[in-house]
Write an enzyme that holds these catalytic residues in place. Sequence first.
Site, mmCIF file in Angstrom:
data_model
loop_
_atom_site.group_PDB
_atom_site.id
_atom_site.type_symbol
_atom_site.label_atom_id
_atom_site.label_comp_id
_atom_site.label_asym_id
_atom_site.label_seq_id
_atom_site.Cartn_x
_atom_site.Cartn_y
_atom_site.Cartn_z
ATOM 1 C CB CYS A 31 22.483 -5.863 6.535
ATOM 2 S SG CYS A 31 24.046 -5.850 7.359
ATOM 3 C CD GLU A 32 17.708 -3.263 9.315
ATOM 4 O OE1 GLU A 32 17.312 -3.104 10.487
ATOM 5 O OE2 GLU A 32 18.233 -2.373 8.638
ATOM 6 N N GLY A 66 -11.163 -6.347 6.542
ATOM 7 C CA GLY A 66 -10.492 -6.505 7.833
ATOM 8 C C GLY A 66 -10.670 -7.851 8.493
ATOM 9 N NE ARG A 100 0.661 -8.770 7.492
ATOM 10 C CZ ARG A 100 0.364 -9.616 8.468
ATOM 11 N NH1 ARG A 100 0.952 -10.807 8.524
ATOM 12 N NH2 ARG A 100 -0.500 -9.307 9.405
ATOM 13 C CE1 TYR A 129 1.352 -3.058 9.661
ATOM 14 C CE2 TYR A 129 0.909 -5.100 8.516
ATOM 15 C CZ TYR A 129 0.948 -3.729 8.534
ATOM 16 O OH TYR A 129 0.565 -3.039 7.422
ATOM 17 C CD GLU A 182 -13.922 -1.231 0.710
ATOM 18 O OE1 GLU A 182 -13.147 -1.030 1.667
ATOM 19 O OE2 GLU A 182 -14.374 -0.335 0.015
ATOM 20 N N PRO A 183 -13.104 -7.287 1.583
ATOM 21 C CG PRO A 183 -13.788 -9.493 1.257
ATOM 22 C CD PRO A 183 -14.229 -8.067 1.073
ATOM 23 N N GLY A 184 -9.640 -8.183 1.730
ATOM 24 C CA GLY A 184 -8.428 -8.395 0.943
ATOM 25 C C GLY A 184 -7.751 -9.647 1.467
ATOM 26 N NE ARG A 185 -5.223 -9.380 7.278
ATOM 27 C CZ ARG A 185 -4.028 -8.814 7.426
ATOM 28 N NH1 ARG A 185 -2.947 -9.555 7.434
ATOM 29 N NH2 ARG A 185 -3.921 -7.511 7.581
HETATM 30 C C1 LIG Z 1 -10.479 0.901 3.067
HETATM 31 C C2 LIG Z 1 -9.996 -0.496 3.158
HETATM 32 N N1 LIG Z 1 -10.798 -1.475 2.714
HETATM 33 C C3 LIG Z 1 -10.406 -2.768 2.767
HETATM 34 C C4 LIG Z 1 -9.173 -3.122 3.279
HETATM 35 C C5 LIG Z 1 -8.803 -4.579 3.287
HETATM 36 O O1 LIG Z 1 -8.501 -5.039 4.550
HETATM 37 P P1 LIG Z 1 -8.227 -6.606 4.760
HETATM 38 O O2 LIG Z 1 -7.190 -6.991 3.791
HETATM 39 O O3 LIG Z 1 -7.774 -6.721 6.156
HETATM 40 O O4 LIG Z 1 -9.518 -7.311 4.503
HETATM 41 C C6 LIG Z 1 -8.321 -2.141 3.753
HETATM 42 C C7 LIG Z 1 -7.014 -2.504 4.326
HETATM 43 O O5 LIG Z 1 -6.327 -1.810 4.957
HETATM 44 C C8 LIG Z 1 -8.737 -0.782 3.686
HETATM 45 O O6 LIG Z 1 -7.951 0.208 4.108
#
Ligand SMILES: Cc1ncc(COP(=O)(O)O)c(C=O)c1O
Length: 461
Positions: A389-390, A276, A358, A362, A318-321
């Site tokens: 078309c939006e 997050g 996004r 969002y 658990e970073p993704g973004r």
């Molecule tokens: C359980 C869980 N872990 C990790 C993430 C990754 O979040 P982010 O990409 O914001 O770091 C998410 C994203 O929704 C999630 O639901």
Amino acid sequence: MRAHEAGALHGNLGFRGPDWLSTPTDVNALFGPLWPVTVRRGADGALAVGGVDVRDIAAEYGTPAYVFDDADFRTRCRDFREAFAGADVYYAAKAFCAKAVLRVVAEEGLHVDVCTGGELAVALAAGVPAALIKVHGNNKSVAELTRAMRAGVGCIVVDSFDEITRLADLARSLGVRPRVMVRVTVGVEAHTHEFIATAHEDQKFGFSLGSGRAFEAVAQILREDVLELIGLHSHIGSQIFDTSGFEISARRVMGLQDEIRAEFGVELPEVDLGGGFGIAYTTQDDPATPGDLAGRMFKIVEQECAARSLSVPHVSIEPGRALVGPSMFTLYEVGTVKDVDGIRTYVSVDGGMSDNIRTALYDATYSATLANRASEAGPMLARVVGKHCEAGDIVVKDEFLPADLRPGDLVAVPGTGAYCRSMASNYNHVPRPPVIAVSDGKARVIVRRETEEDLLSLDVG
Ligand SMILES: Cc1ncc(COP(=O)(O)O)c(C=O)c1O
């Protein structure tokens, strides 16, 4: 306002004069961490990334295209790995899931979190060892759970009472004992968009801490011999800048750990504090560094443990973004430029909400820059819109772009590595763009462009 000052408002890099462009320019030195680390603006004003000119990328692979900077992504993986030394860093594959990227993740010593059978399939196909994979999801199917257990994944994060029963029955019939965590909804109102906040009470994920459901889930799992409960998990939401939410969450999770010890005499060995972490989409955004985040999170966990005489559990995140978001930008070609008198100019590009939902979903804020040349024209207030078309098909709501922008120009939108390709759709039967990886002066396709034939082949009617 002078042109370059207007551009600086949003990270626009498009229209400084030639004197300023006499040598290749490190754009991040001027505009903060919006762009992948290898992006430079050359003497003629065109952007290059990984040593490859974006005009060559457009000519060879077409537009729109997601452009992925290998070096940037590796650097981010290493930064998190080093900052969180002693903890496990899981890359949240939902942000962008492709074999080439998951291979780098594993090479850099990170683990992978998946939340569907599809993401699990990509991780396994990429060669990520199953033991390094954690499986999420609020409604995992029997087939998904079975597959995960057969593959021998490292952990399944349990999200409902139905799932505890389902998982225990399946584990018995498969003769395995999966390691599980309990997803705890800690009751934090994360300061982010409603649709990406996940730890307040009124939503679908996890077991509520406040109502005692999380405690009941732990009790139920401890009664199931076939499940090995290894820890508690909390993820409060996404694109969060205010780190106090993570601290409150960690504190509450450790409070639950204390209750579990008091009632059952066990201390669960692991705690996962989720992802997050916010990234910069415009120059107004000021994200925390991995070092800051690690320092704060470790401190809270250690303090809470000391205050409650608990052993410090093994931590994971658990970073993704924050890992993949800034490593990509989207390259578009401008198709039309339409001035709506006295209000703004609509710049239509050859993609839109099908490659970046996004903004519509969002209310996300992006920036954009002219990518193929320099311009000395003054700024115009522009809205970068797609071809769908939006009326809500907006990529960048407000940006100052040079007033001489014209059809055929290339526009680059930074920060599109996370949740853009992975949320892309075929709305209006638009094929999804490719992902082009660049490094050391070379470009290669890591996800190919969809074709109309691909789409037609699904239509068997
Ligand atoms: C359980 C869980 N872990 C990790 C993430 C990754 O979040 P982010 O990409 O914001 O770091 C998410 C994203 O929704 C999630 O639901």
